[in-house]
Scaffold this motif. Structure first.
Motif, PDB file in Angstrom:
ATOM      1  N   SER A 192       0.855  -1.181   0.000  1.00 49.45           N
ATOM      2  CA  SER A 192       0.000   0.000   0.000  1.00 49.45           C
ATOM      3  C   SER A 192       0.893   1.233   0.000  1.00 49.45           C
ATOM      4  CB  SER A 192      -0.920  -0.002   1.227  1.00 49.45           C
ATOM      5  OG  SER A 192      -1.656   1.207   1.290  1.00 49.45           O
ATOM      6  N   ILE A 193       0.742   2.076  -1.028  1.00 51.07           N
ATOM      7  CA  ILE A 193       1.535   3.299  -1.178  1.00 51.07           C
ATOM      8  C   ILE A 193       0.585   4.485  -1.060  1.00 51.07           C
ATOM      9  CG2 ILE A 193       3.071   4.614  -2.676  1.00 51.07           C
ATOM     10  CD1 ILE A 193       3.928   2.008  -3.976  1.00 51.07           C
ATOM     11  N   ASN A 194       0.797   5.296  -0.041  1.00 48.22           N
ATOM     12  CA  ASN A 194      -0.028   6.474   0.201  1.00 48.22           C
ATOM     13  C   ASN A 194       0.858   7.713   0.212  1.00 48.22           C
ATOM     14  OD1 ASN A 194      -2.453   4.962   0.602  1.00 48.22           O
ATOM     15  ND2 ASN A 194      -1.683   4.400   2.628  1.00 48.22           N
ATOM     16  N   SER A 195       0.312   8.789  -0.273  1.00 46.40           N
ATOM     17  CA  SER A 195       1.067  10.035  -0.366  1.00 46.40           C
ATOM     18  C   SER A 195       0.200  11.194   0.077  1.00 46.40           C
ATOM     19  CB  SER A 195       1.563  10.260  -1.797  1.00 46.40           C
ATOM     20  OG  SER A 195       2.157  11.530  -1.941  1.00 46.40           O
ATOM     21  N   THR A 196       0.857  12.217   0.570  1.00 49.94           N
ATOM     22  CA  THR A 196       0.154  13.468   0.846  1.00 49.94           C
ATOM     23  C   THR A 196       0.013  14.253  -0.457  1.00 49.94           C
ATOM     24  OG1 THR A 196       2.255  14.529   1.405  1.00 49.94           O
ATOM     25  CG2 THR A 196       1.037  13.503   3.205  1.00 49.94           C
ATOM     26  N   GLU A 197      -0.530  15.430  -0.384  1.00 47.28           N
ATOM     27  CA  GLU A 197      -0.717  16.243  -1.590  1.00 47.28           C
ATOM     28  C   GLU A 197       0.629  16.599  -2.223  1.00 47.28           C
ATOM     29  OE1 GLU A 197      -3.060  19.629  -0.751  1.00 47.28           O
ATOM     30  OE2 GLU A 197      -4.827  18.487  -0.109  1.00 47.28           O
ATOM     31  N   ILE A 198       0.695  16.419  -3.538  1.00 44.39           N
ATOM     32  CA  ILE A 198       1.915  16.690  -4.300  1.00 44.39           C
ATOM     33  C   ILE A 198       1.669  17.914  -5.174  1.00 44.39           C
ATOM     34  CG2 ILE A 198       3.535  15.809  -6.015  1.00 44.39           C
ATOM     35  CD1 ILE A 198       2.916  13.006  -5.064  1.00 44.39           C
ATOM     36  N   GLU A 199       2.551  18.909  -5.041  1.00 46.54           N
ATOM     37  CA  GLU A 199       2.436  20.142  -5.818  1.00 46.54           C
ATOM     38  C   GLU A 199       3.725  20.372  -6.594  1.00 46.54           C
ATOM     39  OE1 GLU A 199       1.831  24.940  -5.064  1.00 46.54           O
ATOM     40  OE2 GLU A 199       0.976  23.490  -3.643  1.00 46.54           O
ATOM     41  N   LEU A 200       3.614  20.422  -7.919  1.00 44.86           N
ATOM     42  CA  LEU A 200       4.748  20.601  -8.814  1.00 44.86           C
ATOM     43  C   LEU A 200       4.670  21.960  -9.470  1.00 44.86           C
ATOM     44  CD1 LEU A 200       4.570  17.126 -10.622  1.00 44.86           C
ATOM     45  CD2 LEU A 200       5.905  17.689  -8.614  1.00 44.86           C
ATOM     46  N   SER A 201       5.833  22.613  -9.572  1.00 46.80           N
ATOM     47  CA  SER A 201       5.928  23.915 -10.237  1.00 46.80           C
ATOM     48  C   SER A 201       7.016  23.842 -11.301  1.00 46.80           C
ATOM     49  CB  SER A 201       6.254  25.031  -9.235  1.00 46.80           C
ATOM     50  OG  SER A 201       5.253  25.123  -8.237  1.00 46.80           O
ATOM     51  N   VAL A 202       6.667  24.246 -12.518  1.00 49.66           N
ATOM     52  CA  VAL A 202       7.600  24.203 -13.646  1.00 49.66           C
ATOM     53  C   VAL A 202       7.789  25.615 -14.157  1.00 49.66           C
ATOM     54  CG1 VAL A 202       8.056  23.247 -15.924  1.00 49.66           C
ATOM     55  CG2 VAL A 202       6.818  21.880 -14.232  1.00 49.66           C
ATOM     56  N   GLU A 251      -0.801 -14.646  -5.406  1.00 51.43           N
ATOM     57  CA  GLU A 251      -1.386 -13.365  -5.798  1.00 51.43           C
ATOM     58  C   GLU A 251      -0.662 -12.209  -5.099  1.00 51.43           C
ATOM     59  OE1 GLU A 251      -5.662 -10.956  -5.661  1.00 51.43           O
ATOM     60  OE2 GLU A 251      -5.453 -12.936  -4.737  1.00 51.43           O
ATOM     61  N   GLU A 252      -0.255 -11.230  -5.898  1.00 48.89           N
ATOM     62  CA  GLU A 252       0.384 -10.016  -5.396  1.00 48.89           C
ATOM     63  C   GLU A 252      -0.501  -8.818  -5.726  1.00 48.89           C
ATOM     64  OE1 GLU A 252       5.067 -11.234  -6.034  1.00 48.89           O
ATOM     65  OE2 GLU A 252       3.912 -10.423  -7.698  1.00 48.89           O
ATOM     66  N   LYS A 253      -0.441  -7.824  -4.870  1.00 48.74           N
ATOM     67  CA  LYS A 253      -1.290  -6.651  -5.088  1.00 48.74           C
ATOM     68  C   LYS A 253      -0.611  -5.426  -4.495  1.00 48.74           C
ATOM     69  CE  LYS A 253      -5.675  -7.191  -4.920  1.00 48.74           C
ATOM     70  NZ  LYS A 253      -7.078  -7.423  -4.470  1.00 48.74           N
ATOM     71  N   CYS A 254      -0.724  -4.321  -5.209  1.00 45.79           N
ATOM     72  CA  CYS A 254      -0.183  -3.037  -4.759  1.00 45.79           C
ATOM     73  C   CYS A 254      -1.240  -1.965  -4.994  1.00 45.79           C
ATOM     74  CB  CYS A 254       1.108  -2.690  -5.508  1.00 45.79           C
ATOM     75  SG  CYS A 254       1.805  -1.083  -5.078  1.00 45.79           S
ATOM     76  N   MET A 255      -1.612  -1.264  -3.933  1.00 46.30           N
ATOM     77  CA  MET A 255      -2.599  -0.191  -4.002  1.00 46.30           C
ATOM     78  C   MET A 255      -1.881   1.151  -3.899  1.00 46.30           C
ATOM     79  SD  MET A 255      -5.310  -2.010  -4.307  1.00 46.30           S
ATOM     80  CE  MET A 255      -6.561  -0.736  -4.150  1.00 46.30           C
ATOM     81  N   ILE A 256      -2.197   2.069  -4.817  1.00 49.36           N
ATOM     82  CA  ILE A 256      -1.571   3.402  -4.865  1.00 49.36           C
ATOM     83  C   ILE A 256      -2.661   4.444  -4.689  1.00 49.36           C
ATOM     84  CG2 ILE A 256      -0.171   4.980  -6.241  1.00 49.36           C
ATOM     85  CD1 ILE A 256       0.857   2.540  -7.789  1.00 49.36           C
ATOM     86  N   ASP A 257      -2.423   5.384  -3.785  1.00 53.82           N
ATOM     87  CA  ASP A 257      -3.415   6.426  -3.497  1.00 53.82           C
ATOM     88  C   ASP A 257      -2.699   7.758  -3.314  1.00 53.82           C
ATOM     89  OD1 ASP A 257      -5.626   7.885  -2.846  1.00 53.82           O
ATOM     90  OD2 ASP A 257      -5.796   7.141  -0.793  1.00 53.82           O
ATOM     91  N   ILE A 258      -2.965   8.691  -4.225  1.00 51.98           N
ATOM     92  CA  ILE A 258      -2.453  10.061  -4.126  1.00 51.98           C
ATOM     93  C   ILE A 258      -3.670  10.980  -4.161  1.00 51.98           C
ATOM     94  CG2 ILE A 258      -0.951  11.817  -5.120  1.00 51.98           C
ATOM     95  CD1 ILE A 258       0.657   9.608  -6.422  1.00 51.98           C
ATOM     96  N   PRO A 259      -4.032  11.616  -3.053  1.00 50.76           N
ATOM     97  CA  PRO A 259      -5.292  12.372  -3.013  1.00 50.76           C
ATOM     98  C   PRO A 259      -5.315  13.587  -3.927  1.00 50.76           C
ATOM     99  CG  PRO A 259      -4.020  12.758  -1.015  1.00 50.76           C
ATOM    100  CD  PRO A 259      -3.318  11.663  -1.762  1.00 50.76           C
TER     101      PRO A 259
END
Length: 418
Positions: free
Chosen positions: A294-304, A374-382
């Motif tokens: 399980s991969i969880n992340s906080t808010e990601i903000e990118l500036s270019v 069985e393998e499983k990976c859950m990704i969540d980026i709000p």
């Protein structure tokens, strides 16, 4: 009655076996004050200097077979010692401390600092604790903060020195033989791996890296040049018990910012490309199943911004310049005067015309099928925010704002990914 109870208690105590006394069988301690390695491309023309300060290894082995060791490394330094680079940034890697400045010190200052580090207690760069008893192993690795400057030109020169073109050509010719031998080895080991049952031991690894600064500079001859600086803190805890796995990790305060390389002006010119965010990783192996992550992340903000794109483009041009020079040399050196002449055929010269090793179908049928779990990976980026900016340097204004989120899953990446 009291006498009978007393005699019974004494008899039971006598029957219990005494615990074996554990003594120290071997005690060892090694210490190296400094190691200095210099690479030269020609007499008098240096390339790189690698220094290790205060490497200590100590431990003991007990009579019950257990081993306890501790490794301490105070500092690792990498210097660019190519000629005519006196007024450039030459220190590419070192341990970061509160008193350490990122200016260009001289060789005498290096020696004075190393001598003072031997006398005064300093925070070490790498600490490793390793314990082993029977089939159980425990490792605790802690890496303190350090500075790493990525000079693309220097890294390419170092790669050419450590891995010359003749060696890469030999590896390309041996690729087919290695592939065939690996295929035969996998076929033989997979048949016996199903019947072998190893003793289930416990392996525990704890890794912590404290906020290293990985820096991509614009110019190596100016301390006030702009740079991209990556900073984060890594914590990882892995436990293996037979086929079971328990993983817990975190990428804390991951950020990438554009600023002047000079430490005195770095905070005042800081402009975030990736604002601080955290990514957590949790995984385990349920009974009868494969690894679940399980991969969880906080808010990601990118500036270019244009300045960031220009800096990245300059680094990519340095990488591709070597390939372009090779193409130019091959184009000018080609001579086709004997193109239509008859030449001898050598089947060992090219790997793609060599016959492949055949595999017996009956032997493959006799092999046991490997159970696929069985393998499983859950990704969540709000929230993922992309801001396109315009302007010069760090003086930018937002022009375009894109916002989205991500939820996904990956299954069976080891066998049939979907």
């Amino acid at each position: 009655m009291t006498q009978l109870k007393a005699t019974d208690s004494k008899s039971t105590q006598a029957k219990q076996p005494e615990a074996a006394k554990v003594d120290t069988f071997l005690k060892f301690c090694f210490q190296v004050d400094s190691i200095n390695i210099k690479l030269f491309t020609a007499p008098g023309e240096g390339l790189a200097g690698f220094e290790v300060f205060y490497l200590s290894l100590q431990g003991r082995k007990l009579t019950d077979g257990s081993l306890n060791t501790a490794i301490v490394l105070c500092d690792i330094r990498l210097d660019d010692i190519r000629p005519n680079r006196e007024n450039m940034l030459t220190r590419l890697m070192e341990r970061r401390s509160q008193e350490t400045s990122l200016d260009r010190p001289s060789v005498k200052e290096y020696e004075d600092e190393s001598e003072s580090s031997m006398t005064s207690p300093l925070r070490s760069m790498i600490n490793i604790t390793f314990n082993m008893k029977e089939s159980d192993m425990f490792a605790d690795v802690k890496v303190s903060s350090f500075n790493l400057i990525l000079s693309v030109d220097f890294l390419l020169k170092l790669q050419q020195f450590l891995q010359p073109e003749e060696l890469t050509e030999q590896k390309a010719l041996q690729a087919a033989e290695v592939e065939q031998s690996e295929r035969m080895r996998r076929a033989s080991t997979s048949a016996g791996a199903a019947t072998q049952q190893q003793e289930a031991g416990q392996i525990t690894v704890i890794l912590k890296i404290e906020q290293p600064d990985i820096i991509l500079v614009e110019k190596m001859d100016d301390i006030n040049c702009y740079a991209l600086i990556l900073n984060n803190e890594i914590a990882l805890n892995v436990r293996l018990i037979g086929e079971r796995q328990i993983i817990k990790g975190e990428l804390k305060d991951l950020c990438l910012y554009y600023a002047e390389f000079n430490p005195e002006r770095r905070n005042s010119t800081k402009h975030y490309v990736v604002r601080p965010c955290s990514i957590s990783l949790n995984g385990s192996t349920p009974e009868g199943l494969g690894l679940h992550l399980s991969i969880n992340s906080t808010e990601i903000e990118l500036s270019v911004s244009p300045a960031v794109i220009e800096l990245m483009n300059n680094a990519l041009q340095t990488l591709t310049a070597k390939e372009l020079s090779k193409l130019d040399e091959s184009a000018t050196a080609s001579d086709y005067y004997d193109l239509w002449h008859v030449k001898e055929f050598d089947p060992d010269q090219y790997w793609f015309i060599q016959p492949e090793m055949a595999e017996d179908a009956l032997s493959l049928e006799s092999m046991r099928t490997i159970e696929i779990k069985e393998e499983k990976c859950m990704i969540d980026i709000p929230c993922i925010s992309l801001i396109v900016e315009t302007g010069l340097g760090t003086n930018t204004i937002p022009m375009l704002y894109i916002k989205t989120s991500l939820e996904g899953s990956v299954a069976n990446w080891s066998s049939d990914m979907k």
